[in-house]
Design a protein around this motif. Sequence first.
Motif, mmCIF file in Angstrom:
data_model
loop_
_atom_site.group_PDB
_atom_site.id
_atom_site.type_symbol
_atom_site.label_atom_id
_atom_site.label_comp_id
_atom_site.label_asym_id
_atom_site.label_seq_id
_atom_site.Cartn_x
_atom_site.Cartn_y
_atom_site.Cartn_z
ATOM 1 N N LYS A 48 -7.593 25.793 -2.749
ATOM 2 C CA LYS A 48 -7.124 26.869 -3.625
ATOM 3 C C LYS A 48 -8.291 27.762 -4.039
ATOM 4 C CE LYS A 48 -4.849 28.002 -7.974
ATOM 5 N NZ LYS A 48 -4.232 27.518 -9.220
ATOM 6 N N ILE A 49 -9.395 27.165 -4.419
ATOM 7 C CA ILE A 49 -10.560 27.958 -4.824
ATOM 8 C C ILE A 49 -11.004 28.848 -3.667
ATOM 9 C CG2 ILE A 49 -12.927 27.879 -5.667
ATOM 10 C CD1 ILE A 49 -12.286 25.113 -6.862
ATOM 11 N N ALA A 50 -11.066 28.273 -2.467
ATOM 12 C CA ALA A 50 -11.495 29.039 -1.302
ATOM 13 C C ALA A 50 -10.507 30.162 -0.988
ATOM 14 C CB ALA A 50 -11.638 28.115 -0.097
ATOM 15 N N PHE A 51 -9.222 29.874 -1.066
ATOM 16 C CA PHE A 51 -8.211 30.899 -0.803
ATOM 17 C C PHE A 51 -8.361 32.064 -1.767
ATOM 18 C CE2 PHE A 51 -4.005 32.408 -2.309
ATOM 19 C CZ PHE A 51 -3.673 33.195 -1.207
ATOM 20 N N VAL A 52 -8.468 31.772 -3.051
ATOM 21 C CA VAL A 52 -8.542 32.830 -4.057
ATOM 22 C C VAL A 52 -9.826 33.645 -3.902
ATOM 23 C CG1 VAL A 52 -8.687 33.313 -6.525
ATOM 24 C CG2 VAL A 52 -7.028 31.642 -5.688
ATOM 25 N N PHE A 53 -10.953 32.969 -3.754
ATOM 26 C CA PHE A 53 -12.222 33.696 -3.636
ATOM 27 C C PHE A 53 -12.251 34.574 -2.375
ATOM 28 C CE2 PHE A 53 -15.162 30.695 -6.295
ATOM 29 C CZ PHE A 53 -14.424 31.011 -7.422
ATOM 30 N N LEU A 75 -19.683 33.874 -6.946
ATOM 31 C CA LEU A 75 -19.939 32.688 -7.756
ATOM 32 C C LEU A 75 -21.424 32.361 -7.823
ATOM 33 C CD1 LEU A 75 -18.371 30.366 -9.292
ATOM 34 C CD2 LEU A 75 -18.725 29.022 -7.222
ATOM 35 N N ASP A 76 -22.147 32.586 -6.718
ATOM 36 C CA ASP A 76 -23.562 32.210 -6.666
ATOM 37 C C ASP A 76 -24.499 33.329 -7.101
ATOM 38 O OD1 ASP A 76 -22.976 33.774 -4.505
ATOM 39 O OD2 ASP A 76 -23.817 32.436 -2.989
ATOM 40 N N ASP A 77 -23.947 34.403 -7.643
ATOM 41 C CA ASP A 77 -24.780 35.466 -8.219
ATOM 42 C C ASP A 77 -25.520 34.892 -9.433
ATOM 43 O OD1 ASP A 77 -25.792 37.677 -9.605
ATOM 44 O OD2 ASP A 77 -24.075 38.949 -9.145
ATOM 45 N N THR A 78 -26.827 35.003 -9.453
ATOM 46 C CA THR A 78 -27.615 34.400 -10.541
ATOM 47 C C THR A 78 -27.314 35.026 -11.904
ATOM 48 O OG1 THR A 78 -29.449 35.909 -10.070
ATOM 49 C CG2 THR A 78 -29.497 33.738 -9.006
ATOM 50 N N LYS A 79 -26.769 36.236 -11.907
ATOM 51 C CA LYS A 79 -26.431 36.907 -13.164
ATOM 52 C C LYS A 79 -24.984 36.641 -13.597
ATOM 53 C CE LYS A 79 -29.749 40.678 -12.560
ATOM 54 N NZ LYS A 79 -29.924 42.157 -12.470
ATOM 55 N N ASN A 80 -24.239 35.908 -12.786
ATOM 56 C CA ASN A 80 -22.837 35.630 -13.090
ATOM 57 C C ASN A 80 -22.730 34.914 -14.435
ATOM 58 O OD1 ASN A 80 -20.144 34.488 -13.120
ATOM 59 N ND2 ASN A 80 -20.072 34.756 -10.907
ATOM 60 N N ALA A 81 -21.912 35.475 -15.339
ATOM 61 C CA ALA A 81 -21.786 34.932 -16.694
ATOM 62 C C ALA A 81 -20.942 33.666 -16.751
ATOM 63 C CB ALA A 81 -21.202 35.997 -17.626
ATOM 64 N N GLY A 82 -20.162 33.392 -15.711
ATOM 65 C CA GLY A 82 -19.416 32.138 -15.649
ATOM 66 C C GLY A 82 -18.025 32.168 -16.217
ATOM 67 N N SER A 83 -17.630 33.285 -16.853
ATOM 68 C CA SER A 83 -16.279 33.399 -17.409
ATOM 69 C C SER A 83 -15.812 34.839 -17.257
ATOM 70 C CB SER A 83 -16.242 33.000 -18.888
ATOM 71 O OG SER A 83 -16.941 33.958 -19.679
ATOM 72 N N ILE A 84 -14.507 35.041 -17.352
ATOM 73 C CA ILE A 84 -13.960 36.391 -17.220
ATOM 74 C C ILE A 84 -14.461 37.280 -18.361
ATOM 75 C CG2 ILE A 84 -11.852 37.759 -17.270
ATOM 76 C CD1 ILE A 84 -12.299 36.284 -14.639
ATOM 77 N N VAL A 85 -14.366 36.809 -19.580
ATOM 78 C CA VAL A 85 -14.821 37.622 -20.711
ATOM 79 C C VAL A 85 -16.327 37.840 -20.630
ATOM 80 C CG1 VAL A 85 -15.094 37.678 -23.221
ATOM 81 C CG2 VAL A 85 -12.906 36.999 -22.219
ATOM 82 N N GLY A 86 -17.060 36.808 -20.229
ATOM 83 C CA GLY A 86 -18.505 36.958 -20.085
ATOM 84 C C GLY A 86 -18.876 38.024 -19.073
ATOM 85 N N LEU A 207 -19.617 27.905 0.316
ATOM 86 C CA LEU A 207 -19.881 27.973 -1.122
ATOM 87 C C LEU A 207 -19.053 26.954 -1.889
ATOM 88 C CD1 LEU A 207 -21.142 29.491 -3.597
ATOM 89 C CD2 LEU A 207 -19.149 31.023 -3.484
ATOM 90 N N VAL A 208 -17.773 26.890 -1.572
ATOM 91 C CA VAL A 208 -16.869 25.968 -2.272
ATOM 92 C C VAL A 208 -17.244 24.525 -1.971
ATOM 93 C CG1 VAL A 208 -14.468 25.174 -2.412
ATOM 94 C CG2 VAL A 208 -14.977 27.631 -2.409
ATOM 95 N N ASP A 209 -17.605 24.256 -0.736
ATOM 96 C CA ASP A 209 -18.009 22.901 -0.369
ATOM 97 C C ASP A 209 -19.226 22.459 -1.179
ATOM 98 O OD1 ASP A 209 -17.890 20.512 1.053
ATOM 99 O OD2 ASP A 209 -19.233 21.248 2.612
ATOM 100 N N ALA A 210 -20.171 23.382 -1.369
ATOM 101 C CA ALA A 210 -21.386 23.051 -2.113
ATOM 102 C C ALA A 210 -21.130 22.879 -3.602
ATOM 103 C CB ALA A 210 -22.441 24.142 -1.884
ATOM 104 N N ARG A 211 -20.238 23.691 -4.158
ATOM 105 C CA ARG A 211 -20.031 23.689 -5.605
ATOM 106 C C ARG A 211 -18.897 22.785 -6.077
ATOM 107 N NH1 ARG A 211 -22.004 28.031 -8.761
ATOM 108 N NH2 ARG A 211 -20.760 27.100 -10.436
ATOM 109 N N PHE A 212 -17.862 22.617 -5.253
ATOM 110 C CA PHE A 212 -16.666 21.901 -5.711
ATOM 111 C C PHE A 212 -16.249 20.798 -4.743
ATOM 112 C CE2 PHE A 212 -16.447 26.372 -7.095
ATOM 113 C CZ PHE A 212 -16.560 26.181 -8.457
ATOM 114 N N GLY A 213 -17.210 20.316 -3.967
ATOM 115 C CA GLY A 213 -16.900 19.290 -2.988
ATOM 116 C C GLY A 213 -16.402 17.992 -3.588
ATOM 117 N N GLU A 214 -16.679 17.772 -4.883
ATOM 118 C CA GLU A 214 -16.230 16.535 -5.521
ATOM 119 C C GLU A 214 -14.787 16.622 -6.017
ATOM 120 O OE1 GLU A 214 -17.403 19.105 -8.942
ATOM 121 O OE2 GLU A 214 -18.094 18.762 -6.884
ATOM 122 N N HIS A 215 -14.195 17.823 -6.008
ATOM 123 C CA HIS A 215 -12.808 17.964 -6.451
ATOM 124 C C HIS A 215 -11.871 17.274 -5.460
ATOM 125 C CE1 HIS A 215 -13.213 21.723 -9.266
ATOM 126 N NE2 HIS A 215 -14.150 20.819 -9.482
#
Length: 509
Positions: A48-53, A75-86, A207-215
């Motif tokens: 799902k994460i991969a599909f949406v991204f 997602l891997d942008d170093t300036k990414n605030a991590g949330s929609i509002v951010g 990217l998803v494999d590296a970040r969310f592979g434990e899901h």
Amino acid sequence: MVSRLILILGDQLSPDLSALRNANPDNDIVVMAEVGDEASYVPHHPKKIAFVFAAMRKFAQQLRAQGWNVLYAQLDDTKNAGSIVGELLRRAQDTGISRVRATEPGEWRLIEALQQAPLQVEILEDDRFLASHKDFQDWAAGRKQLRMEYFYREMRRKTGLLMDGDQPEGGKWNYDHDNRKPAPDDVSYPGPMQFTPDAVVEDVLDLVDARFGEHFGTLRPFHYATDRAGAHRALMQFIRNALPRFGDFQDAMLDQNRFLYHAVISPYLNAGLLSPLEICRAAEDAYKSGKAPLNAVEGFIRQIIGWREYVRGIYFLEGADYASRNALGHTRSLPAFYWGSDTRMRCISKAVEQTRDEAYAHHIQRLMVTGNFGLLAGIDPHQVHEWYLSVYIDAYEWVEAPNTVGMSLFADGGIIASKPYVSSGAYINRMSDYCKNCAYSVSAKTGEDACPFNLLYWHFLARHRDRFAGNPRMANMYRTWDRMDETRRDTVLRDADLFLNKMDRGERV
């Protein structure tokens, strides 16, 4: 002219989105962001994460080609605030623009976050749906029971789909009676169209494999479409090759076939790559041209303009606390086999295995296998709700919560369902071939080898007798229970308790 930030979320990938309408590409700036908060507020399936991204990235490319200035955070942008509002705050600071225009999100969680943001946020209704909030509120006003069937008829009249003047095509509104055939011996349809990942998708998969592979969930192979063109091709393959037999077997389940004649287009519809009317009109055209029977087309259209619109109406009508309701007071923890641990129950095992691999299971697997077990066993509805939201590629809270909390678990106290959707193993045996290869015996009513659904069915009725004995639709169930001799009733309840205690201890059941 005052500039605005135009927020587009991952399930709002539609060119006619209300936030884009009447906006100015020369003046306004689109903001899109892949953020950790949205990917992990529940442990979403990697597919799902991969599909949406991937779909977001391609939609951003499309907007840029149309002349929009798109500020896109990977997602891997170093300036990414991590949330929609951010991300909105970051873009506001970078551009000096504090006015935000957004289409209403499909989750109260995000709506409240936008409302509380220290920005000038204008939230527009999501008019990609056929019934506005006011339409549903007007329909619901004064009704003692909010039954989908009557709402569906209003939607048929409103859209003109399958209508002959002011009467339903064929003389009946609903052909469900013709759509309950048990599993066929063989299926001629090879399944939904599969797509080979392109470079954009491959980058996202890494990217998803590296970040969310434990899901929970298998990421590769990945075969979903990630743009409108692919989604439309998938729709038309279904219309041509599967819709004619969809109606007959839409409730059936097969041990060795995960899709039967199902469309598997809900991910595309719920993300905005397809619209409800274009899907329904394609199905209606198949009926009018003699390529699909009325029972199949009516059942398919009812899922979209009936059920889908109805559950969204319920979600927003009932308010932000809907997903947390627990009318039956169920508190048992979600068993580990929902997350893939071994179980002797073949139907559960196959539904979870399919969910793990495909991020998909069809509506009867969700309602009458995993949902039915959760209700019979008294599992905490919020834990079940979060599981469904986590594991399915088409799950967003507006559609998932009413289906889980309301339809599957009766945790809303009967707003959606007039009675609990509970069944013994007999229903699963009738509609599938799961029971043939199960370690338990569907014909056994008591004992260690008895199908747990048989034991838990009566256990559920007994422990909730005060609530349901007066329900006219459940009277026959209680009469059957009362006709059993006392010794047998005691044995059933004892064996059910033994099963539940064993499950609670984490032992293999």
